[in-house]
Design a protein around this motif. Structure first.
Motif, PDB file in Angstrom:
ATOM      1  N   MET A  13       0.713  -1.157   0.001  1.00  0.00           N
ATOM      2  CA  MET A  13      -0.215   0.465  -0.147  1.00  0.00           C
ATOM      3  C   MET A  13       1.203   1.454   0.463  1.00  0.00           C
ATOM      4  SD  MET A  13      -2.344  -0.923   2.910  1.00  0.00           S
ATOM      5  CE  MET A  13      -1.090  -2.298   3.731  1.00  0.00           C
ATOM      6  N   LYS A  17       1.693   2.264  -6.688  1.00  0.00           N
ATOM      7  CA  LYS A  17       1.248   1.289  -8.394  1.00  0.00           C
ATOM      8  C   LYS A  17      -0.202   1.946  -8.859  1.00  0.00           C
ATOM      9  CE  LYS A  17      -0.593  -2.104  -4.908  1.00  0.00           C
ATOM     10  NZ  LYS A  17      -0.150  -0.964  -2.949  1.00  0.00           N
ATOM     11  N   ASP A  36      -8.532  -2.923  -7.118  1.00  0.00           N
ATOM     12  CA  ASP A  36      -9.709  -2.071  -6.438  1.00  0.00           C
ATOM     13  C   ASP A  36     -10.907  -2.006  -6.980  1.00  0.00           C
ATOM     14  OD1 ASP A  36      -8.296  -3.393  -4.099  1.00  0.00           O
ATOM     15  OD2 ASP A  36      -7.118  -1.461  -3.636  1.00  0.00           O
ATOM     16  N   ILE A  47     -13.504  -0.409  -0.783  1.00  0.00           N
ATOM     17  CA  ILE A  47     -12.995  -1.736  -0.361  1.00  0.00           C
ATOM     18  C   ILE A  47     -13.093  -1.911   1.140  1.00  0.00           C
ATOM     19  CG2 ILE A  47     -11.024  -2.812  -0.153  1.00  0.00           C
ATOM     20  CD1 ILE A  47     -11.662  -3.006  -2.913  1.00  0.00           C
ATOM     21  N   PHE A  51     -14.631  -4.661   3.520  1.00  0.00           N
ATOM     22  CA  PHE A  51     -13.613  -5.836   4.356  1.00  0.00           C
ATOM     23  C   PHE A  51     -14.337  -5.612   5.639  1.00  0.00           C
ATOM     24  CE2 PHE A  51      -9.208  -6.222   4.712  1.00  0.00           C
ATOM     25  CZ  PHE A  51      -8.941  -6.382   3.438  1.00  0.00           C
ATOM     26  N   PHE A  59     -12.984 -10.618   0.998  1.00  0.00           N
ATOM     27  CA  PHE A  59     -12.647 -10.003  -0.447  1.00  0.00           C
ATOM     28  C   PHE A  59     -11.620 -10.620  -1.397  1.00  0.00           C
ATOM     29  CE2 PHE A  59      -8.656  -7.361  -1.111  1.00  0.00           C
ATOM     30  CZ  PHE A  59      -9.308  -6.563  -1.000  1.00  0.00           C
ATOM     31  N   ARG A  60     -10.352 -11.255  -0.200  1.00  0.00           N
ATOM     32  CA  ARG A  60      -9.496 -12.085  -0.709  1.00  0.00           C
ATOM     33  C   ARG A  60     -10.091 -13.170  -1.974  1.00  0.00           C
ATOM     34  NH1 ARG A  60      -5.765  -8.653  -0.395  1.00  0.00           N
ATOM     35  NH2 ARG A  60      -5.019  -8.774   1.467  1.00  0.00           N
ATOM     36  N   GLU A  63     -11.100 -11.213  -4.677  1.00  0.00           N
ATOM     37  CA  GLU A  63     -10.036  -9.941  -5.689  1.00  0.00           C
ATOM     38  C   GLU A  63      -9.022 -11.716  -6.618  1.00  0.00           C
ATOM     39  OE1 GLU A  63      -6.706  -9.731  -3.018  1.00  0.00           O
ATOM     40  OE2 GLU A  63      -5.487  -8.315  -3.513  1.00  0.00           O
ATOM     41  N   THR A  81      -2.329  -3.570  -8.918  1.00  0.00           N
ATOM     42  CA  THR A  81      -3.206  -4.966  -8.218  1.00  0.00           C
ATOM     43  C   THR A  81      -3.331  -3.998  -6.558  1.00  0.00           C
ATOM     44  OG1 THR A  81      -1.129  -5.411  -7.517  1.00  0.00           O
ATOM     45  CG2 THR A  81      -2.147  -6.775  -9.821  1.00  0.00           C
ATOM     46  N   GLY A  82      -3.655  -5.505  -5.779  1.00  0.00           N
ATOM     47  CA  GLY A  82      -3.884  -4.675  -4.550  1.00  0.00           C
ATOM     48  C   GLY A  82      -2.593  -5.207  -3.292  1.00  0.00           C
ATOM     49  N   GLY A  83      -2.301  -4.398  -2.575  1.00  0.00           N
ATOM     50  CA  GLY A  83      -0.837  -4.355  -1.926  1.00  0.00           C
ATOM     51  C   GLY A  83      -1.313  -6.036  -1.448  1.00  0.00           C
ATOM     52  N   GLY A  84      -1.937  -6.702  -1.648  1.00  0.00           N
ATOM     53  CA  GLY A  84      -1.871  -8.232  -0.819  1.00  0.00           C
ATOM     54  C   GLY A  84      -2.797  -8.713  -1.717  1.00  0.00           C
ATOM     55  N   ARG A 122      -7.838   2.474   5.270  1.00  0.00           N
ATOM     56  CA  ARG A 122      -7.054   1.067   4.799  1.00  0.00           C
ATOM     57  C   ARG A 122      -7.024   0.552   6.125  1.00  0.00           C
ATOM     58  NH1 ARG A 122      -3.264   2.446  -0.064  1.00  0.00           N
ATOM     59  NH2 ARG A 122      -3.276   4.949   0.170  1.00  0.00           N
ATOM     60  N   PRO A 123      -7.895  -1.217   5.675  1.00  0.00           N
ATOM     61  CA  PRO A 123      -8.391  -1.588   6.397  1.00  0.00           C
ATOM     62  C   PRO A 123      -7.323  -2.267   7.776  1.00  0.00           C
ATOM     63  CG  PRO A 123      -9.605  -2.114   4.285  1.00  0.00           C
ATOM     64  CD  PRO A 123      -8.130  -1.138   4.083  1.00  0.00           C
ATOM     65  N   LEU A 124      -6.190  -2.824   6.278  1.00  0.00           N
ATOM     66  CA  LEU A 124      -5.464  -3.271   7.685  1.00  0.00           C
ATOM     67  C   LEU A 124      -4.538  -2.806   7.817  1.00  0.00           C
ATOM     68  CD1 LEU A 124      -3.890  -6.180   5.264  1.00  0.00           C
ATOM     69  CD2 LEU A 124      -5.588  -5.911   6.037  1.00  0.00           C
ATOM     70  N   ARG A 144       5.825 -10.477   3.353  1.00  0.00           N
ATOM     71  CA  ARG A 144       5.149  -9.688   1.741  1.00  0.00           C
ATOM     72  C   ARG A 144       6.017  -9.964   0.828  1.00  0.00           C
ATOM     73  NH1 ARG A 144      -0.401  -6.370   1.282  1.00  0.00           N
ATOM     74  NH2 ARG A 144      -1.780  -7.703   2.697  1.00  0.00           N
TER      75      ARG A 144
HETATM   76  C1  S3P Z   1      -4.940  -4.269   0.543  1.00  0.00           C
HETATM   77  C2  S3P Z   1      -4.657  -3.232  -0.301  1.00  0.00           C
HETATM   78  C3  S3P Z   1      -5.310  -2.188  -0.459  1.00  0.00           C
HETATM   79  C4  S3P Z   1      -6.533  -2.655  -0.973  1.00  0.00           C
HETATM   80  C5  S3P Z   1      -6.992  -3.428   0.021  1.00  0.00           C
HETATM   81  C6  S3P Z   1      -6.331  -4.589   0.913  1.00  0.00           C
HETATM   82  C7  S3P Z   1      -3.342  -5.197   1.243  1.00  0.00           C
HETATM   83  O1  S3P Z   1      -4.920  -1.968  -1.889  1.00  0.00           O
HETATM   84  O2  S3P Z   1      -6.544  -4.056  -1.855  1.00  0.00           O
HETATM   85  O3  S3P Z   1      -7.292  -2.696   1.498  1.00  0.00           O
HETATM   86  O4  S3P Z   1      -3.304  -6.077   1.525  1.00  0.00           O
HETATM   87  O5  S3P Z   1      -2.217  -4.328   0.979  1.00  0.00           O
HETATM   88  P1  S3P Z   1      -3.627  -0.669  -2.595  1.00  0.00           P
HETATM   89  O6  S3P Z   1      -2.236  -1.314  -2.245  1.00  0.00           O
HETATM   90  O7  S3P Z   1      -3.777  -0.392  -3.542  1.00  0.00           O
HETATM   91  O8  S3P Z   1      -3.847   0.426  -1.046  1.00  0.00           O
END
Ligand code: S3P
Length: 175
Positions: A13, A17, A36, A47, A51, A59-60, A63, A81-84, A122-124, A144
């Motif tokens: 995050m 990206k 996202d 998002i 979450f 969510f996963r 995704e 893509t998303g960070g995860g 940012r949920p995480l 990661r």
């Molecule tokens: C996440 C990153 C977010 C989004 C979600 C989970 C993660 O995307 O997919 O909140 O697990 O790191 P960004 O990387 O665009 O913030």
């Protein structure tokens, strides 16, 4: 533009990206998509709300479905893509098979500076107090990086003002 492959931008995050994906898209004239955004439009909410209402596992699952849908597009795209995303299921192998992955590598210190004012969305990071942000990011990034470092290319940003567009273009032109 010569490439016939999708270009997936991966990274933590706040690694840029979406920002760099849009710039690269304009520079090499390939359409840009944000994973996202696709998930958000599918579930009809942000998002963060998804979450909160349905949990990370739901969510996963969304995704991976969205990633596979995007990857099946017949023409090449630049995909933020998303960070995860690369860290769940076999998403990383899947991206490496259906295109090329570029890891935007940013230090935890720069990430903290960028994410400090955004933890609410940012949920995480939502539950992380400001004085624990660096430690939380360091730990999550360490876990990661096992996945991120399997990207086809890695582009480091040493300083937050680094212009990585020329490198991104160079890498894209090699595909
Ligand atoms: C996440 C990153 C977010 C989004 C979600 C989970 C993660 O995307 O997919 O909140 O697990 O790191 P960004 O990387 O665009 O913030």
């Amino acid at each position: 533009m010569q490439t016939s492959k999708h270009i997936f931008l991966i990274g933590f995050m706040g690694s840029g990206k979406t920002y760099w994906g849009k710039k690269l898209s304009r520079a090499i004239e390939l359409p840009f998509l944000d994973l996202d955004d696709l998930i958000s439009s599918k579930v009809g909410k942000s998002i963060a709300d998804f979450f909160q209402d349905s949990g990370e596992a739901a969510f996963r699952n969304m995704e991976v479905l969205a990633l596979q849908e995007i990857s099946r597009l017949p023409t090449p795209h630049i995909i933020a893509t998303g960070g995860g995303t690369p860290c769940f299921f076999d998403n990383l192998e899947y991206m490496n098979k259906s295109g090329t992955t570029i890891y935007l590598k940013v230090s935890p210190e720069i990430l903290v500076a960028r994410l400090r004012s955004e933890t609410n969305t940012r949920p995480l990071l939502k539950a992380t107090p400001a004085d624990k942000l660096l430690q939380t990011i360091q730990e999550l990034l360490k876990a990661r990086e096992t996945f991120y470092t399997k990207a086809t290319f890695t582009i480091p940003q040493i300083d937050t003002s680094d212009d990585i567009l020329p490198l991104l273009i160079q890498v894209s032109n090699r595909l």
